[in-house]
Motif scaffolding. Sequence first.
Motif, mmCIF file in Angstrom:
data_model
loop_
_atom_site.group_PDB
_atom_site.id
_atom_site.type_symbol
_atom_site.label_atom_id
_atom_site.label_comp_id
_atom_site.label_asym_id
_atom_site.label_seq_id
_atom_site.Cartn_x
_atom_site.Cartn_y
_atom_site.Cartn_z
ATOM 1 N N CYS A 178 17.395 -43.028 -34.437
ATOM 2 C CA CYS A 178 17.229 -41.692 -33.878
ATOM 3 C C CYS A 178 18.559 -40.937 -33.919
ATOM 4 O O CYS A 178 19.581 -41.470 -34.334
ATOM 5 C CB CYS A 178 16.712 -41.779 -32.436
ATOM 6 N N ALA A 179 18.530 -39.686 -33.521
ATOM 7 C CA ALA A 179 19.752 -38.933 -33.282
ATOM 8 C C ALA A 179 20.123 -39.139 -31.821
ATOM 9 O O ALA A 179 19.294 -38.938 -30.931
ATOM 10 C CB ALA A 179 19.540 -37.453 -33.578
ATOM 11 N N TYR A 188 21.244 -37.315 -24.873
ATOM 12 C CA TYR A 188 20.096 -36.823 -25.625
ATOM 13 C C TYR A 188 19.693 -37.846 -26.693
ATOM 14 O O TYR A 188 20.558 -38.457 -27.337
ATOM 15 C CB TYR A 188 20.418 -35.500 -26.323
ATOM 16 N N VAL A 189 18.384 -38.023 -26.880
ATOM 17 C CA VAL A 189 17.864 -38.739 -28.039
ATOM 18 C C VAL A 189 16.834 -37.836 -28.698
ATOM 19 O O VAL A 189 16.051 -37.163 -28.016
ATOM 20 C CB VAL A 189 17.235 -40.100 -27.669
ATOM 21 N N ALA A 190 16.855 -37.811 -30.019
ATOM 22 C CA ALA A 190 15.937 -36.957 -30.761
ATOM 23 C C ALA A 190 15.449 -37.696 -31.993
ATOM 24 O O ALA A 190 16.166 -38.520 -32.565
ATOM 25 C CB ALA A 190 16.624 -35.654 -31.175
ATOM 26 N N SER A 191 14.227 -37.409 -32.387
ATOM 27 C CA SER A 191 13.630 -37.939 -33.599
ATOM 28 C C SER A 191 13.619 -39.475 -33.575
ATOM 29 O O SER A 191 13.516 -40.079 -32.515
ATOM 30 C CB SER A 191 14.354 -37.396 -34.837
ATOM 31 N N GLY A 192 13.697 -40.103 -34.738
ATOM 32 C CA GLY A 192 13.625 -41.547 -34.821
ATOM 33 C C GLY A 192 12.199 -42.033 -34.992
ATOM 34 O O GLY A 192 11.249 -41.257 -35.140
ATOM 35 N N ARG A 249 15.454 -40.405 -40.669
ATOM 36 C CA ARG A 249 15.788 -41.242 -41.818
ATOM 37 C C ARG A 249 16.994 -42.136 -41.572
ATOM 38 O O ARG A 249 17.166 -43.159 -42.214
ATOM 39 C CB ARG A 249 16.105 -40.339 -43.028
ATOM 40 N N GLU A 250 17.871 -41.718 -40.690
ATOM 41 C CA GLU A 250 19.114 -42.437 -40.431
ATOM 42 C C GLU A 250 19.350 -42.518 -38.924
ATOM 43 O O GLU A 250 18.765 -41.765 -38.153
ATOM 44 C CB GLU A 250 20.301 -41.694 -41.058
ATOM 45 N N ALA A 251 20.220 -43.457 -38.521
ATOM 46 C CA ALA A 251 20.745 -43.435 -37.156
ATOM 47 C C ALA A 251 21.830 -42.373 -37.130
ATOM 48 O O ALA A 251 22.842 -42.494 -37.813
ATOM 49 C CB ALA A 251 21.304 -44.793 -36.782
ATOM 50 N N ILE A 252 21.624 -41.308 -36.378
ATOM 51 C CA ILE A 252 22.482 -40.127 -36.447
ATOM 52 C C ILE A 252 23.298 -39.983 -35.172
ATOM 53 O O ILE A 252 22.769 -40.126 -34.062
ATOM 54 C CB ILE A 252 21.623 -38.858 -36.666
ATOM 55 N N GLU A 253 24.594 -39.697 -35.348
ATOM 56 C CA GLU A 253 25.452 -39.408 -34.205
ATOM 57 C C GLU A 253 25.446 -37.904 -33.970
ATOM 58 O O GLU A 253 25.968 -37.133 -34.778
ATOM 59 C CB GLU A 253 26.867 -39.920 -34.480
ATOM 60 N N ALA A 254 24.818 -37.471 -32.898
ATOM 61 C CA ALA A 254 24.783 -36.055 -32.541
ATOM 62 C C ALA A 254 26.073 -35.726 -31.798
ATOM 63 O O ALA A 254 26.327 -36.249 -30.710
ATOM 64 C CB ALA A 254 23.561 -35.758 -31.678
ATOM 65 N N VAL A 264 23.775 -33.971 -38.812
ATOM 66 C CA VAL A 264 23.266 -33.906 -40.182
ATOM 67 C C VAL A 264 22.413 -35.142 -40.415
ATOM 68 O O VAL A 264 22.608 -36.176 -39.772
ATOM 69 C CB VAL A 264 24.409 -33.826 -41.226
ATOM 70 N N ASN A 265 21.438 -35.035 -41.353
ATOM 71 C CA ASN A 265 20.450 -36.111 -41.469
ATOM 72 C C ASN A 265 20.733 -37.118 -42.564
ATOM 73 O O ASN A 265 19.987 -38.087 -42.713
ATOM 74 C CB ASN A 265 19.049 -35.524 -41.652
ATOM 75 N N VAL A 266 21.792 -36.941 -43.356
ATOM 76 C CA VAL A 266 22.142 -37.887 -44.415
ATOM 77 C C VAL A 266 23.657 -38.022 -44.442
ATOM 78 O O VAL A 266 24.378 -37.032 -44.290
ATOM 79 C CB VAL A 266 21.637 -37.413 -45.801
ATOM 80 N N LYS A 267 24.144 -39.243 -44.649
ATOM 81 C CA LYS A 267 25.583 -39.472 -44.675
ATOM 82 C C LYS A 267 26.168 -39.197 -46.049
ATOM 83 O O LYS A 267 25.456 -39.091 -47.049
ATOM 84 C CB LYS A 267 25.890 -40.915 -44.253
#
Length: 399
Positions: A178-179, A188-192, A249-254, A264-267
């Motif tokens: 998730c983000a 906050y947690v978002a998506s995932g 799609r990724e584990a995201i650091e917000a 951002v959703n891709v590294k």
Amino acid sequence: MNNSATIAAAGAAIKRRKNHYHQSLIPGLPDDIAQICLSLVQQPLTLYSVCKSWRRLLYSPSFPPFLSIYSLLKPSQSKEKTNQYEDSVEFANFDPISSKWHLLPPPPLEPHLRLLLRHPSFISRHLPIQSVSVFGKFVLLAATADHLLPALSRPFVFNPLSRKWTYGPPLATPRRWCAAGASRGVVYVASGIGSHYNQEVARSVEKWDLKSNNSYGYSCNHHHDKNKGTKSGWKWEKMGGLKDGKFSREAIEAVGWRGKLCMVNVKGNAAKEGIIYDVEKDTWQEMPEGMLVGWRGPAAAMEEEIIYMVDESKGALRKYYPGNDSWVEILENEMLKGAQHLAAAGGRVCVVRSGSDGIAVVDVVAKPPSLVVVETPLGFQVLDVHILPRMSQLDSESQ
């Protein structure tokens, strides 16, 4: 020996015993006044090197804590090969004053629950364990368990000053990949995804306000039934959702920055999407073009005011200037290539590289900026990094 001499000798012996057990911080001053004076010293290393009583004071809960490094560690490849099906994670603290690593007590996971690091379906990568630092605490938020399920139904919170873990409130939807981020004392947690991909989960956002008067948690050492309802205010709150599920799609650091969460959703240098969440207005907006184009690696914000980012392919540390929507290079170094995680606080940026057994620490206040490497304990590699107040120590540890 006459009586007066005997009494004098006994008094001297008692005084010596008292001094053995308690040494004044500053001779001639009450300890509470002495502590105020010592707390004004800007360099903790100065106090550490003087005497044992000052050293103990540095690590006492009543003394203003200095910052130190917290990391998730995993066994190095050589150790993994001895038992390739065994996943293990250590939570550790590096004390920059004593230059020593200390293991944190492990979080009280459910019996037989593992935080899965590898799976045959993902041979070339580790499965992420997501955590944030907020309000001087370390919050473990999301991970993957066996059978590719969410490992945590609720966060675990570690307080460095008490050296204890507490339970956070149950997530309405446990998730992984998730983000995850924090801004102004709110997590906050978002998506995932949950046990499987679900469009509703992929678009959802939840927040947990640690500033709430009721947000003191439940000690993990007490026999509290963590599955029962919790006190008013001690809960996750559903917020305005994302327009789509592209951030699962990724584990995201917000990154918390000036009342916003940037992600951002891709590294790396691949085509990506960027989005910004306004935490006060509960609204989403597109990321400025310059910020998105230049976002080429992990990022972190210093005191939620200045965003730093490492271009993972070039090993360049950059700072974002919102006035002209551009990134300006601060330092380029081979030790920053392959950067995976960043933490920023107290004028330092800590960088973790993929497969690294060290942490690069950049002093961004120095002119010119300088870089040193903190070596991890022998046989371990770094998975993530945070900068938080130092951990209180037992007297035996601070000698």
